[in-house]
Design an enzyme around this catalytic site. Structure first.
Site, PDB file in Angstrom:
ATOM      1  CG  ASP A   1      -2.058   0.938   1.135  1.00  0.00           C
ATOM      2  OD1 ASP A   1      -2.363   1.385   0.011  1.00  0.00           O
ATOM      3  OD2 ASP A   1      -2.654   1.258   2.174  1.00  0.00           O
ATOM      4  N   GLY A   2       0.311   2.308  -0.583  1.00  0.00           N
ATOM      5  CA  GLY A   2       0.937   3.624  -0.498  1.00  0.00           C
ATOM      6  C   GLY A   2       1.502   4.164  -1.803  1.00  0.00           C
TER       7      GLY A   2
ATOM      8  NE  ARG B   1      -4.603   6.434  -7.351  1.00  0.00           N
ATOM      9  CZ  ARG B   1      -4.420   6.150  -6.050  1.00  0.00           C
ATOM     10  NH1 ARG B   1      -4.235   7.126  -5.182  1.00  0.00           N
ATOM     11  NH2 ARG B   1      -4.427   4.908  -5.629  1.00  0.00           N
TER      12      ARG B   1
ATOM     13  CG  HIS C   1      -0.144   1.921  -9.306  1.00  0.00           C
ATOM     14  ND1 HIS C   1      -0.318   1.539  -8.001  1.00  0.00           N
ATOM     15  CD2 HIS C   1      -1.249   2.652  -9.629  1.00  0.00           C
ATOM     16  CE1 HIS C   1      -1.479   2.014  -7.554  1.00  0.00           C
ATOM     17  NE2 HIS C   1      -2.051   2.694  -8.526  1.00  0.00           N
TER      18      HIS C   1
ATOM     19  CD  GLU D   1     -13.095  -5.685  -2.154  1.00  0.00           C
ATOM     20  OE1 GLU D   1     -11.906  -6.071  -2.170  1.00  0.00           O
ATOM     21  OE2 GLU D   1     -14.051  -6.480  -2.064  1.00  0.00           O
TER      22      GLU D   1
ATOM     23  NE  ARG E   1      -7.465   1.433  -6.170  1.00  0.00           N
ATOM     24  CZ  ARG E   1      -6.364   1.720  -5.510  1.00  0.00           C
ATOM     25  NH1 ARG E   1      -5.313   2.203  -6.159  1.00  0.00           N
ATOM     26  NH2 ARG E   1      -6.261   1.522  -4.221  1.00  0.00           N
TER      27      ARG E   1
ATOM     28  CG  LEU F   1       9.726 -17.000  -3.749  1.00  0.00           C
ATOM     29  CD1 LEU F   1       9.486 -16.984  -2.242  1.00  0.00           C
ATOM     30  CD2 LEU F   1      10.135 -15.607  -4.232  1.00  0.00           C
TER      31      LEU F   1
ATOM     32  CG  LEU G   1      -6.635  -8.087   8.001  1.00  0.00           C
ATOM     33  CD1 LEU G   1      -7.256  -9.386   8.501  1.00  0.00           C
ATOM     34  CD2 LEU G   1      -5.156  -8.331   7.682  1.00  0.00           C
TER      35      LEU G   1
HETATM   36  C1  FPP Z   1      -2.497  -0.127  -3.402  1.00  0.00           C
HETATM   37  O1  FPP Z   1      -1.933   1.136  -3.140  1.00  0.00           O
HETATM   38  C2  FPP Z   1      -1.816  -0.715  -4.560  1.00  0.00           C
HETATM   39  C3  FPP Z   1      -2.419  -1.325  -5.612  1.00  0.00           C
HETATM   40  C4  FPP Z   1      -3.877  -1.491  -5.718  1.00  0.00           C
HETATM   41  C5  FPP Z   1      -1.615  -1.829  -6.733  1.00  0.00           C
HETATM   42  C6  FPP Z   1      -0.416  -2.620  -6.312  1.00  0.00           C
HETATM   43  C7  FPP Z   1       0.373  -3.014  -7.472  1.00  0.00           C
HETATM   44  C8  FPP Z   1       1.724  -2.906  -7.551  1.00  0.00           C
HETATM   45  C9  FPP Z   1       2.537  -2.347  -6.454  1.00  0.00           C
HETATM   46  C10 FPP Z   1       2.454  -3.351  -8.741  1.00  0.00           C
HETATM   47  C11 FPP Z   1       2.351  -4.822  -8.896  1.00  0.00           C
HETATM   48  C12 FPP Z   1       3.519  -5.377  -9.523  1.00  0.00           C
HETATM   49  C13 FPP Z   1       3.532  -6.416 -10.367  1.00  0.00           C
HETATM   50  C14 FPP Z   1       4.830  -6.972 -10.731  1.00  0.00           C
HETATM   51  C15 FPP Z   1       2.338  -7.012 -10.968  1.00  0.00           C
HETATM   52  P1  FPP Z   1      -2.799   2.436  -3.379  1.00  0.00           P
HETATM   53  O2  FPP Z   1      -2.866   2.721  -4.833  1.00  0.00           O
HETATM   54  O3  FPP Z   1      -4.134   2.258  -2.717  1.00  0.00           O
HETATM   55  O4  FPP Z   1      -1.973   3.536  -2.643  1.00  0.00           O
HETATM   56  P2  FPP Z   1      -2.586   4.773  -1.817  1.00  0.00           P
HETATM   57  O5  FPP Z   1      -3.210   4.197  -0.570  1.00  0.00           O
HETATM   58  O6  FPP Z   1      -1.389   5.604  -1.518  1.00  0.00           O
HETATM   59  O7  FPP Z   1      -3.585   5.466  -2.697  1.00  0.00           O
END
Ligand code: FPP
Length: 252
Positions: free
Chosen positions: A32-33, A45, A49, A79, A83, A143, A207
């Site tokens: 997250d974040g 945003r 990612h 969920e 977005r 892994l 969670l």
């Molecule tokens: C939540 O943070 C993050 C996601 C919904 C996307 C997570 C995906 C990745 C980190 C990349 C995945 C990598 C691969 C290799 C497939 P948020 O967007 O809710 O952050 P915020 O709380 O700061 O808004």
């Protein structure tokens, strides 16, 4: 990415009295974040990612180096469809991009790719890239890297419950035989151990519908660090903190 480091194994044995004592075999991560990371920098945003993928690469390397057996990454939840469309499309393209670049390295490091979640709703190109990677890495026994994609724990349990009812109806299962172990076999994680350690970055302490059944006895470790800033050292700190915990599973 280096393979298991014999020196590290030796040092860990000396420090802890055995390689099994402090080791989290299955680590699950709520990454997250990334959105906030981008916002803080005046970036869109999706830039967060994209940077988040670089952290995935670092954490996978660290997990391989530390002989973690299973790493489950919450990549896209049921969920997350709420977005904006452009953000959804961007996130769902990332697995293909990641595998396009890193699959040879993952193969070289004996990593097996798996997915938990409903793959049916993912874009075709994403599905194909993942299926290819799963097929290529099927026989690897290092892994196990699980991407939770279009995953939601409540949806997982509902699907499982429906399958249980069907098997009861068709007398493939008897009500007397239905216990926790049997039910677990109907989940996406059927062939996987339950997480020993859950890491959530980004400061929130919830969670978010992730592995609700499987996390029953898992140790939690929260970090304020935003996912794109999360380092290998942060990951190792979490593993070390896990090593200090005493797990009692309801006993004394
Ligand atoms: C939540 O943070 C993050 C996601 C919904 C996307 C997570 C995906 C990745 C980190 C990349 C995945 C990598 C691969 C290799 C497939 P948020 O967007 O809710 O952050 P915020 O709380 O700061 O808004």
């Amino acid at each position: 990415m280096s393979m298991r480091d014999p020196l590290y194994e030796e040092e860990r044995t000396v420090l802890t009295g055995g390689p099994e004592a402090d080791v989290s075999k299955h680590v699950a991560v709520i990454m997250d974040g990334s959105g906030r990371w981008a916002k803080e920098r005046g970036m869109p945003r999706f830039a967060g990612h994209k940077e988040g993928v670089a952290t995935v690469v670092k954490v996978v390397k660290a997990a391989v180096d530390r002989s973690v057996e299973v790493l489950t990454l919450y990549t896209f939840s049921t969920e997350n469809w709420k977005r904006p469309k452009a953000e959804i499309e961007f996130i769902l393209k990332l697995p293909k991009e990641f595998l396009g670049v890193h699959l040879p390295e993952l193969m070289a490091n004996n990593v097996r790719i798996e997915v938990i979640g409903d793959m049916g709703k993912l874009p075709v190109a994403t599905r194909k890239a993942i299926q290819y990677a799963m097929d290529r890495t099927r026989h690897n026994n290092g892994l196990q890297l699980n991407f939770a994609l279009n995953y939601g724990s409540r949806q997982e349990m509902l699907v499982a419950m429906k399958a249980v009812f069907e098997d009861l109806n068709q007398q493939k299962l008897s009500l007397d035989d239905l216990d926790e172990q049997q039910f677990s076999k109907y989940l996406y994680t059927a062939d996987t151990t339950e997480p020993d350690l859950l890491i959530r970055t980004g400061g929130e302490k919830r969670l978010s519908n992730f592995l609700l059944w499987q996390l029953a006895y898992t140790e939690f470790w929260f970090s304020d660090v935003l996912w794109p800033d999360f380092t290998e050292q942060n990951f190792l700190d979490a593993l070390e903190a896990y090593g200090q915990r005493k797990r009692r599973y309801g006993g004394v």
